[in-house]
Design a protein around this motif. Structure first.
Motif, PDB file in Angstrom:
ATOM      1  N   THR A 496       0.937  -1.073  -0.013  1.00 61.06           N
ATOM      2  CA  THR A 496       0.061  -0.017  -0.089  1.00 61.06           C
ATOM      3  C   THR A 496       0.973   1.460  -0.002  1.00 61.06           C
ATOM      4  N   GLN A 500       1.301   4.254  -2.884  1.00 59.59           N
ATOM      5  CA  GLN A 500       1.037   5.659  -2.428  1.00 59.59           C
ATOM      6  C   GLN A 500       2.419   6.440  -3.052  1.00 59.59           C
ATOM      7  N   THR A 520      -3.449  -0.604  -8.336  1.00 56.77           N
ATOM      8  CA  THR A 520      -3.815  -1.074  -7.032  1.00 56.77           C
ATOM      9  C   THR A 520      -3.893  -2.374  -6.823  1.00 56.77           C
ATOM     10  N   ALA A 523      -2.642  -4.514  -3.584  1.00 61.85           N
ATOM     11  CA  ALA A 523      -2.787  -4.171  -2.353  1.00 61.85           C
ATOM     12  C   ALA A 523      -4.060  -4.997  -1.670  1.00 61.85           C
ATOM     13  N   GLY A 527      -6.369  -2.236   1.999  1.00 63.54           N
ATOM     14  CA  GLY A 527      -5.584  -0.860   1.478  1.00 63.54           C
ATOM     15  C   GLY A 527      -6.202  -0.472   0.114  1.00 63.54           C
ATOM     16  N   LEU A 531      -6.377   3.211  -1.373  1.00 64.84           N
ATOM     17  CA  LEU A 531      -5.712   3.319  -2.782  1.00 64.84           C
ATOM     18  C   LEU A 531      -6.451   4.149  -3.758  1.00 64.84           C
TER      19      LEU A 531
END
Length: 595
Positions: A496, A500, A520, A523, A527, A531
């Motif tokens: 995660t 980011q 994403t 994740a 998360g 996200l």
């Protein structure tokens, strides 16, 4: 008419030869002559001083047998203690200097390799595979870093100590030296037996581990498709089979290593027996003193530890050498494959651009069937479109072409009024940024990692980007904040946080068009929601194309396009496609049941 064959482009990044890698290391050592000279001298001094006490011990034995005074023996004892102390200090200095020299070489190599990779055209990166690129600037750097800290100093120091100890045995008596040297061929034979048999096993083991990881990751990344087509059993069987393969190869590697240790012990036994037999014969013939004969086995015993260290770390040193050739090979990529223009050109204006795909058809080399067929799509300036479909439908290929990676055989991709095919790499990058699930955090400070996207950004701009994607909450408590070390050797970030960081780079890039290819996907469920909010914040006001792994992300887009076998078969809003009852509706039902 004469037809000229076009040279085949390598499908992998270049790997340097051993001579080229050695030449690179030698050239950079010459740039730090004092550090290199100090490293060599301290290593030799440390090895020599470790041998001195053994030689003096023979002198003590001869002194006792000869009835010399106690003062002489005390003097020799003091010299032995001093040699041991100075030897320990020289060895410590040698270890420090080897690590420092290696760290400087690794830093220069890593920076050069990353700079070379960042300067490659995106099409070249796609051709060789992101895995090959990332493994060089990631895994190979990590392997080489570990080798520089552990294996390489051990092999170098041990090699010098073996040479000094061998010379010390010949210094006692050349016949004793020859007797001890007879063990060296046995060591060489042990290595000659072990390396050709173990190297393929180690390679097979690493390949099996990669295959197991790929089977697991593919199943997890495509979990919606797996559930929709009821493929859970097939995926489970594949992961189980790959896990057993890893286990069996691990047992085989351990078995071979055990046999290798036995051969090494046999070499030690041969050398020690020969020294004892020759020493006894010399002593009986009054051709050597008792001190010399007593010191020789101890001197030979000094070889046990360094030779064993070389044997046990040789594989790690080999892996470090292989990583070195791969990193140096990146630096030797042909100049014509490098980026046209300057990647630090001024960013495109922040005004959003429309994206238009017209009659796009694309085929990979050596394939008969096109991956994409006559695709037509449009995304209004500042709008968003999500691509969904089963694995293999062509989503990632279409996303890459919209990002300017590759050239279609027919049709065009336009950013505003400009055809991507007519732009050079730097111009395309200034217009479109792509973020995939294969995000990466480089070793170094967090600030340097973020500035890969915007070298001119100051600390406040970096923090603004982190706040935008919700990362400031965990960055601010880090020791040093933006200057905290991340990646290998620093703060280990979970998937995660890595995503980011990648999204913060996307914010800093300021390109008007953004392509997110399942960015994403890795994740976890907790998360993912965080996200998805970060993605929306990072892409606010920009024209955005999503390759949606989660249908909740597709719902957030203005429109959704469904791909099947390289064609757009459905297009509309989420509500329109669910009401249509077609492929998207089936995917949506499978998603809801799986959730």
């Amino acid at each position: 008419m004469t037809v000229t064959d076009t040279p085949a482009v390598p499908t992998k990044l270049r790997t340097a030869t051993g001579r080229e890698a050695t030449g690179w290391v030698a050239a950079h050592c010459r740039r730090a002559p004092w550090l290199t000279l100090s490293t060599v001298l301290s290593t030799v001094a440390g090895a020599a001083l470790q041998v001195v006490p053994v030689l003096l011990l023979g002198r003590v034995v001869d002194g006792v047998v000869g009835g010399e005074s106690r003062s002489v023996l005390v003097t020799v004892g003091v010299l032995m203690g001093a040699a041991a102390l100075f030897g320990a200090a020289a060895t410590a200095a040698s270890t420090y200097l080897i690590g420092r020299l290696g760290a400087e070489l690794l830093a220069q190599l890593r920076e050069s390799a990353v700079r070379a990779v960042l300067g490659m055209p995106s099409a070249r990166v796609e051709q060789v595979g992101r895995g090959d690129v990332l493994s060089r600037v990631g895994d190979d750097v990590a392997v080489l870093s570990k080798g520089i800290r552990q294996a390489i100093p051990t092999v170098f120091s041990a090699g010098v100590l073996v040479a000094i100890a061998t010379l010390g045995m010949f210094g006692l008596d050349w016949r004793l030296g020859l007797a001890g040297a007879c063990a060296l061929p046995a060591y060489a034979l042990a290595l000659r037996w072990y390396l050709p048999r173990s190297a393929p096993l180690y390679r097979d083991q690493r390949v099996a581990q990669a295959d197991r990881a790929q089977a697991l990751i593919s199943g997890l990344n495509g979990i919606d498709t797996v559930r929709a087509y009821r493929l859970e059993g097939d995926v489970r069987e594949k992961v189980t089979a790959e896990s057993w393969r890893v286990r069996n190869l691990g047992v085989e590697v351990f078995r071979f290593f055990g046999r290798f240790v036995g051969r090494e012990n046999r070499a030690e036994f041969i050398g020690l027996v020969l020294i004892l037999v020759v020493g006894y014969a010399l002593l009986e013939a009054d051709a050597a003193t008792l001190g010399e004969v007593s010191a020789a086995p101890l001197m030979f015993h000094r070889l046990f530890t360094p030779l064993g260290a070389i044997m046990f770390t040789f594989d790690e040193a080999q892996k470090s050498g292989a990583s070195l050739t791969r990193l140096v090979g990146v630096l030797g990529e042909p100049a014509e494959d490098r980026l046209v223009g300057d990647v630090s050109v001024a960013r495109a204006e922040a005004v959003p651009h429309a994206v238009t795909v017209e009659g796009l058809t694309f085929s990979y080399p050596d394939t008969e069937e096109p991956v994409l067929r006559d695709v037509n799509l449009s995304i209004p300036a500042g709008g968003s479109l999500a691509l969904v479909g089963a694995t293999g439908a062509g989503k990632s290929t279409l996303a890459a072409l919209i990002a300017g990676i590759g050239t279609p055989q027919a049709g065009a991709v336009r950013i505003g009024a400009r055809d991507l095919a007519a732009l050079d790499e730097a111009e395309a990058r200034s217009l479109v940024s792509i973020l995939t699930q294969e995000t990466h955090v480089f070793s170094g400070s967090l600030a340097d990692d973020l500035r890969l996207a915007a070298p001119e950004a100051d600390d406040e701009q970096l923090m603004d980007a982190l706040r935008t994607v919700g990362a400031d909450g965990w960055v601010e408590p880090l020791p040093g904040g933006l200057n905290a070390m991340v990646g290998e050797g620093g703060e280990r970030l979970d998937v995660t946080k890595v995503a980011q960081v990648a999204l913060a780079r996307l914010v800093l890039s300021r390109s008007p068009v953004v392509v997110l290819d399942e960015s994403t996907a890795e994740a976890g469920s907790e998360g993912a929601a965080e996200l998805e909010r970060a993605v929306l914040a990072a892409c606010a006001g920009r024209t955005t194309l999503y390759v949606a792994h989660r249908l909740t992300q597709a719902m957030a887009a203005d429109r959704i396009a469904v791909l099947d076998a390289g064609r757009v078969v459905e297009e509309g809003t989420h509500e329109e496609l669910v009401a249509l009852g077609g492929m998207y509706a089936r995917l949506w039902r499978a998603w809801r049941e799986g959730s």
